[in-house]
Design a protein around this motif. Sequence first.
Motif, mmCIF file in Angstrom:
data_model
loop_
_atom_site.group_PDB
_atom_site.id
_atom_site.type_symbol
_atom_site.label_atom_id
_atom_site.label_comp_id
_atom_site.label_asym_id
_atom_site.label_seq_id
_atom_site.Cartn_x
_atom_site.Cartn_y
_atom_site.Cartn_z
ATOM 1 N N LEU A 72 30.956 27.645 2.705
ATOM 2 C CA LEU A 72 29.894 27.050 1.889
ATOM 3 C C LEU A 72 30.201 25.576 1.692
ATOM 4 O O LEU A 72 31.324 25.219 1.296
ATOM 5 C CB LEU A 72 29.814 27.770 0.548
ATOM 6 C CG LEU A 72 28.869 27.179 -0.501
ATOM 7 C CD1 LEU A 72 27.429 27.245 -0.019
ATOM 8 C CD2 LEU A 72 29.032 27.909 -1.824
ATOM 9 N N VAL A 73 29.222 24.733 1.962
ATOM 10 C CA VAL A 73 29.409 23.296 1.825
ATOM 11 C C VAL A 73 28.133 22.677 1.280
ATOM 12 O O VAL A 73 27.037 23.207 1.499
ATOM 13 C CB VAL A 73 29.794 22.682 3.185
ATOM 14 C CG1 VAL A 73 28.668 22.835 4.202
ATOM 15 C CG2 VAL A 73 30.231 21.235 3.053
ATOM 16 N N GLU A 76 19.143 23.258 6.507
ATOM 17 C CA GLU A 76 18.566 23.917 7.681
ATOM 18 C C GLU A 76 19.621 24.293 8.722
ATOM 19 O O GLU A 76 19.319 24.980 9.693
ATOM 20 C CB GLU A 76 17.480 23.046 8.322
ATOM 21 C CG GLU A 76 17.911 21.633 8.645
ATOM 22 C CD GLU A 76 17.570 20.644 7.537
ATOM 23 O OE1 GLU A 76 17.600 21.043 6.339
ATOM 24 O OE2 GLU A 76 17.289 19.476 7.864
ATOM 25 N N ASP A 77 20.851 23.846 8.527
ATOM 26 C CA ASP A 77 21.943 24.253 9.414
ATOM 27 C C ASP A 77 22.539 25.593 8.995
ATOM 28 O O ASP A 77 23.407 26.139 9.691
ATOM 29 C CB ASP A 77 23.057 23.200 9.420
ATOM 30 C CG ASP A 77 22.599 21.866 9.983
ATOM 31 O OD1 ASP A 77 22.926 20.827 9.387
ATOM 32 O OD2 ASP A 77 21.920 21.871 11.035
ATOM 33 N N THR A 78 22.093 26.131 7.870
ATOM 34 C CA THR A 78 22.591 27.414 7.400
ATOM 35 C C THR A 78 22.266 28.509 8.404
ATOM 36 O O THR A 78 21.107 28.684 8.797
ATOM 37 C CB THR A 78 21.968 27.761 6.035
ATOM 38 O OG1 THR A 78 22.425 26.809 5.069
ATOM 39 C CG2 THR A 78 22.344 29.163 5.602
ATOM 40 N N ALA A 79 23.293 29.225 8.837
ATOM 41 C CA ALA A 79 23.127 30.261 9.854
ATOM 42 C C ALA A 79 24.480 30.915 10.114
ATOM 43 O O ALA A 79 25.515 30.437 9.636
ATOM 44 C CB ALA A 79 22.590 29.663 11.157
ATOM 45 N N VAL A 80 24.433 31.975 10.883
ATOM 46 C CA VAL A 80 25.663 32.535 11.446
ATOM 47 C C VAL A 80 25.880 31.848 12.791
ATOM 48 O O VAL A 80 24.969 31.808 13.625
ATOM 49 C CB VAL A 80 25.572 34.056 11.628
ATOM 50 C CG1 VAL A 80 26.858 34.590 12.265
ATOM 51 C CG2 VAL A 80 25.317 34.739 10.289
ATOM 52 N N TYR A 81 27.065 31.311 12.978
ATOM 53 C CA TYR A 81 27.395 30.577 14.196
ATOM 54 C C TYR A 81 28.255 31.459 15.106
ATOM 55 O O TYR A 81 29.256 32.037 14.659
ATOM 56 C CB TYR A 81 28.125 29.290 13.855
ATOM 57 C CG TYR A 81 27.188 28.220 13.337
ATOM 58 C CD1 TYR A 81 26.615 28.337 12.073
ATOM 59 C CD2 TYR A 81 26.854 27.111 14.104
ATOM 60 C CE1 TYR A 81 25.727 27.369 11.601
ATOM 61 C CE2 TYR A 81 25.980 26.141 13.641
ATOM 62 C CZ TYR A 81 25.412 26.282 12.387
ATOM 63 O OH TYR A 81 24.539 25.331 11.913
ATOM 64 N N TYR A 82 27.839 31.516 16.367
ATOM 65 C CA TYR A 82 28.500 32.378 17.345
ATOM 66 C C TYR A 82 29.080 31.550 18.493
ATOM 67 O O TYR A 82 28.457 30.604 18.971
ATOM 68 C CB TYR A 82 27.514 33.373 17.941
ATOM 69 C CG TYR A 82 26.924 34.347 16.953
ATOM 70 C CD1 TYR A 82 25.743 34.053 16.281
ATOM 71 C CD2 TYR A 82 27.544 35.566 16.706
ATOM 72 C CE1 TYR A 82 25.191 34.937 15.380
ATOM 73 C CE2 TYR A 82 27.005 36.464 15.813
ATOM 74 C CZ TYR A 82 25.828 36.146 15.156
ATOM 75 O OH TYR A 82 25.289 37.040 14.260
ATOM 76 N N CYS A 83 30.233 31.966 18.959
ATOM 77 C CA CYS A 83 30.862 31.376 20.138
ATOM 78 C C CYS A 83 30.476 32.207 21.365
ATOM 79 O O CYS A 83 30.386 33.439 21.278
ATOM 80 C CB CYS A 83 32.376 31.378 19.951
ATOM 81 S SG CYS A 83 33.321 30.689 21.328
ATOM 82 N N VAL A 108 27.876 29.953 8.042
ATOM 83 C CA VAL A 108 27.844 28.589 7.508
ATOM 84 C C VAL A 108 26.672 28.501 6.540
ATOM 85 O O VAL A 108 25.533 28.800 6.910
ATOM 86 C CB VAL A 108 27.688 27.543 8.629
ATOM 87 C CG1 VAL A 108 27.445 26.155 8.038
ATOM 88 C CG2 VAL A 108 28.918 27.534 9.522
ATOM 89 N N THR A 109 26.968 28.123 5.310
ATOM 90 C CA THR A 109 25.926 27.991 4.303
ATOM 91 C C THR A 109 25.973 26.581 3.719
ATOM 92 O O THR A 109 27.027 26.140 3.255
ATOM 93 C CB THR A 109 26.103 29.020 3.175
ATOM 94 O OG1 THR A 109 26.095 30.340 3.741
ATOM 95 C CG2 THR A 109 24.980 28.907 2.157
ATOM 96 N N VAL A 110 24.843 25.904 3.757
ATOM 97 C CA VAL A 110 24.760 24.531 3.250
ATOM 98 C C VAL A 110 23.818 24.512 2.053
ATOM 99 O O VAL A 110 22.646 24.876 2.167
ATOM 100 C CB VAL A 110 24.253 23.566 4.337
ATOM 101 C CG1 VAL A 110 24.290 22.126 3.816
ATOM 102 C CG2 VAL A 110 25.089 23.695 5.607
ATOM 103 N N SER A 111 24.340 24.116 0.921
ATOM 104 C CA SER A 111 23.533 24.066 -0.294
ATOM 105 C C SER A 111 22.954 22.666 -0.489
ATOM 106 O O SER A 111 23.561 21.672 -0.113
ATOM 107 C CB SER A 111 24.375 24.454 -1.499
ATOM 108 O OG SER A 111 25.413 23.518 -1.695
ATOM 109 N N SER A 112 21.778 22.638 -1.090
ATOM 110 C CA SER A 112 21.098 21.342 -1.298
ATOM 111 C C SER A 112 21.481 20.718 -2.631
ATOM 112 O O SER A 112 22.124 21.326 -3.459
ATOM 113 C CB SER A 112 19.595 21.537 -1.222
ATOM 114 O OG SER A 112 19.182 22.487 -2.179
#
Length: 116
Positions: free
Chosen positions: A11-12, A88-95, A112-116
């Motif tokens: 979370l960022v 809007e970058d909040t998502a599950v990131y996959y390799c 990855v969770t991005v708070s406003s």
Amino acid sequence: QVRLVESGGGLVQAGGSLRLTCAASGGIISGVNMGWYRQAPGKQREEVATSTGGGNTNYANAVKGRFSISRDNGKSKVFLQMNNLQPEDTAVYYCNFNSAFRGNYWGQGTQVTVSS
């Protein structure tokens, strides 16, 4: 069999940075196309950044100038440096490991969770 393990999510706040790491085991990644993809709730998985076996990199328009993909073939790791993160970058990131000869593999993903 190639196993991919992602780490570094979290979370960022908006404007912050994270660095994702993908560790590959069961096979070397030298010469292999590696990539990062993401999937937000209710949306399809989309390509974020790719690193070809030949050393070229490509980025989705939404992340150009903010994200950077790199790799350490000797350690079988791929990285995604993400700067100036936005909600809007909040998502599950996959390799992803993609080889015409050795197959296509996915990691389990990192949130990855991005708070406003």
